[in-house]
Design a protein around this motif. Structure first.
Motif, PDB file in Angstrom:
ATOM      1  N   UNK A   1      -7.632  88.115 -49.185  1.00 29.48           N
ATOM      2  CA  UNK A   1      -7.430  89.470 -49.685  1.00 29.48           C
ATOM      3  C   UNK A   1      -7.618  89.461 -51.189  1.00 29.48           C
ATOM      4  N   UNK A   2      -8.042  90.602 -51.715  1.00 28.88           N
ATOM      5  CA  UNK A   2      -8.106  90.743 -53.164  1.00 28.88           C
ATOM      6  C   UNK A   2      -7.770  92.171 -53.550  1.00 28.88           C
ATOM      7  N   UNK A   3      -7.338  92.347 -54.783  1.00 26.01           N
ATOM      8  CA  UNK A   3      -6.969  93.663 -55.283  1.00 26.01           C
ATOM      9  C   UNK A   3      -7.180  93.671 -56.792  1.00 26.01           C
ATOM     10  N   UNK A   4      -7.129  94.860 -57.349  1.00 25.82           N
ATOM     11  CA  UNK A   4      -7.352  95.002 -58.784  1.00 25.82           C
ATOM     12  C   UNK A   4      -6.337  95.974 -59.364  1.00 25.82           C
ATOM     13  N   UNK A   5      -5.746  95.605 -60.483  1.00 28.38           N
ATOM     14  CA  UNK A   5      -4.843  96.492 -61.214  1.00 28.38           C
ATOM     15  C   UNK A   5      -5.501  96.833 -62.547  1.00 28.38           C
ATOM     16  N   UNK A   6      -5.826  98.094 -62.721  1.00 27.84           N
ATOM     17  CA  UNK A   6      -6.423  98.546 -63.972  1.00 27.84           C
ATOM     18  C   UNK A   6      -5.317  99.080 -64.884  1.00 27.84           C
ATOM     19  N   UNK A   7      -5.242  98.564 -66.091  1.00 27.16           N
ATOM     20  CA  UNK A   7      -4.218  98.974 -67.045  1.00 27.16           C
ATOM     21  C   UNK A   7      -4.899  99.646 -68.235  1.00 27.16           C
ATOM     22  N   UNK A   8      -4.573 100.923 -68.450  1.00 27.53           N
ATOM     23  CA  UNK A   8      -5.138 101.657 -69.588  1.00 27.53           C
ATOM     24  C   UNK A   8      -4.230 101.463 -70.799  1.00 27.53           C
ATOM     25  N   UNK A   9      -4.814 100.969 -71.878  1.00 31.24           N
ATOM     26  CA  UNK A   9      -4.052 100.664 -73.096  1.00 31.24           C
ATOM     27  C   UNK A   9      -4.651 101.441 -74.268  1.00 31.24           C
ATOM     28  N   UNK A  10      -3.817 102.242 -74.906  1.00 31.04           N
ATOM     29  CA  UNK A  10      -4.282 102.990 -76.071  1.00 31.04           C
ATOM     30  C   UNK A  10      -3.810 102.278 -77.339  1.00 31.04           C
ATOM     31  N   UNK A  11      -4.778 101.865 -78.147  1.00 29.58           N
ATOM     32  CA  UNK A  11      -4.482 101.158 -79.392  1.00 29.58           C
ATOM     33  C   UNK A  11      -4.249 102.148 -80.531  1.00 29.58           C
TER      34      UNK A  11
ATOM     35  N   UNK B   1      -0.012  98.951 -80.189  1.00 25.06           N
ATOM     36  CA  UNK B   1      -0.314  99.917 -79.145  1.00 25.06           C
ATOM     37  C   UNK B   1       0.423 101.236 -79.308  1.00 25.06           C
ATOM     38  N   UNK B   2      -0.210 102.282 -78.769  1.00 25.31           N
ATOM     39  CA  UNK B   2       0.416 103.600 -78.681  1.00 25.31           C
ATOM     40  C   UNK B   2       0.948 103.861 -77.282  1.00 25.31           C
ATOM     41  N   UNK B   3       0.249 103.362 -76.250  1.00 24.74           N
ATOM     42  CA  UNK B   3       0.673 103.642 -74.873  1.00 24.74           C
ATOM     43  C   UNK B   3       0.050 102.644 -73.914  1.00 24.74           C
ATOM     44  N   UNK B   4       0.770 102.404 -72.795  1.00 27.13           N
ATOM     45  CA  UNK B   4       0.288 101.574 -71.693  1.00 27.13           C
ATOM     46  C   UNK B   4       0.485 102.361 -70.404  1.00 27.13           C
ATOM     47  N   UNK B   5      -0.562 102.448 -69.588  1.00 25.45           N
ATOM     48  CA  UNK B   5      -0.476 103.167 -68.317  1.00 25.45           C
ATOM     49  C   UNK B   5      -0.865 102.213 -67.184  1.00 25.45           C
TER      50      UNK B   5
ATOM     51  N   UNK C   1      -9.024 103.618 -76.392  1.00 27.43           N
ATOM     52  CA  UNK C   1      -8.402 103.236 -75.135  1.00 27.43           C
ATOM     53  C   UNK C   1      -9.240 102.144 -74.472  1.00 27.43           C
ATOM     54  N   UNK C   2      -8.583 101.065 -74.100  1.00 29.12           N
ATOM     55  CA  UNK C   2      -9.224  99.932 -73.444  1.00 29.12           C
ATOM     56  C   UNK C   2      -8.602  99.778 -72.057  1.00 29.12           C
TER      57      UNK C   2
ATOM     58  N   UNK D   1      -5.749  83.347 -57.011  1.00 28.17           N
ATOM     59  CA  UNK D   1      -6.689  83.343 -58.132  1.00 28.17           C
ATOM     60  C   UNK D   1      -6.585  84.663 -58.864  1.00 28.17           C
ATOM     61  N   UNK D   2      -6.745  84.640 -60.170  1.00 25.45           N
ATOM     62  CA  UNK D   2      -6.658  85.882 -60.938  1.00 25.45           C
ATOM     63  C   UNK D   2      -7.575  85.809 -62.141  1.00 25.45           C
ATOM     64  N   UNK D   3      -8.010  86.973 -62.586  1.00 24.28           N
ATOM     65  CA  UNK D   3      -8.841  87.031 -63.787  1.00 24.28           C
ATOM     66  C   UNK D   3      -8.642  88.384 -64.453  1.00 24.28           C
ATOM     67  N   UNK D   4      -8.769  88.381 -65.766  1.00 26.80           N
ATOM     68  CA  UNK D   4      -8.609  89.619 -66.525  1.00 26.80           C
ATOM     69  C   UNK D   4      -9.760  89.778 -67.503  1.00 26.80           C
ATOM     70  N   UNK D   5     -10.319  90.987 -67.540  1.00 25.54           N
ATOM     71  CA  UNK D   5     -11.385  91.315 -68.479  1.00 25.54           C
ATOM     72  C   UNK D   5     -11.031  92.631 -69.151  1.00 25.54           C
ATOM     73  N   UNK D   6     -11.068  92.652 -70.463  1.00 20.65           N
ATOM     74  CA  UNK D   6     -10.860  93.897 -71.191  1.00 20.65           C
ATOM     75  C   UNK D   6     -12.152  94.701 -71.154  1.00 20.65           C
TER      76      UNK D   6
END
Length: 198
Positions: free
Chosen positions: A123-133, A167-171, A105-106, A73-78
């Motif tokens: 098990x569950x985990x989270x990947x946080x992605x920093x995006x600069x617009x 976008x300017x950058x993705x981390x 930055x979102x 299962x997966x979900x994404x929220x900005x």
């Protein structure tokens, strides 16, 4: 559909075409089944908490119906300053989202859960992605939305397509997380659940 490891079926608890395409990269046989989960945020729920709760709820819902399967299962929220931004659904909402994200930055909170009721695995985990617009003009926003119609994407930005030009950058430490399924984390959990990937 079987894995090559312990021969348990693998199910993607999602109807997202983006997650389906990403999971195919692991070259494991799987089927996709829609979870029956209310995705409405709870009062005061943070984007991180919302994404984590929904990813696990989706996996658990499908796993209850298919207890022998290994379910993803997966979900994404900005996350814009602690406020959740989901799928816009309409052109007007997408314009509003991109206007608000312009020059900011979102953090895209992408959660994943793997559940197998038969073995008691969870098990569950989270990947946080920093995006600069970039700072976007109204004309750029309109041109992008006409070209991509990303109304089914959290935050209205489809980075794997023309959205990259916003976008300017993705981390991120898990590059596919922004598209909707963090494959490094997913593969790690599938191995822990007994699925053979290689």
């Amino acid at each position: 559909m079987q894995t090559s490891g312990d021969s348990r079926p693998i199910i993607l608890g999602s109807t997202s075409r983006y997650r389906h395409e990403l999971l195919q990269r692991l070259r494991l046989p799987f089927e996709a089944i829609a979870p029956a989960v209310d995705e409405t945020p709870r009062p005061g729920e943070t984007p991180l908490a919302l994404a984590t709760r929904l990813a696990l709820a989706k996996a658990q819902d499908v796993a209850q119906r298919h207890p022998q399967a290994v379910v993803i299962g997966s979900d994404q929220v900005a996350d814009l300053d602690g406020e959740p931004l989901g799928k816009p659904g309409t052109h007007e909402r997408a314009v509003a989202q991109l206007t608000r994200m312009s020059g900011r930055t979102v953090v895209f909170q992408t959660a994943v859960a793997v559940v197998c009721h038969a073995t008691g695995f969870e098990q569950q985990d989270l990947a946080a992605v920093r995006v600069r617009f970039r700072t976007l003009t109204p004309a750029e926003i309109e041109a992008y939305l006409r070209a991509e119609t990303p109304y089914d994407c959290a935050g209205s930005a489809r980075s794997e397509g023309l959205g990259i030009a916003l976008l300017d950058a993705i981390d991120s430490d898990d590059p596919t997380a922004l598209v909707g399924l963090p494959l490094i984390r997913t593969a790690r959990m599938l191995r822990a659940a007994g699925c053979s990937l290689l």
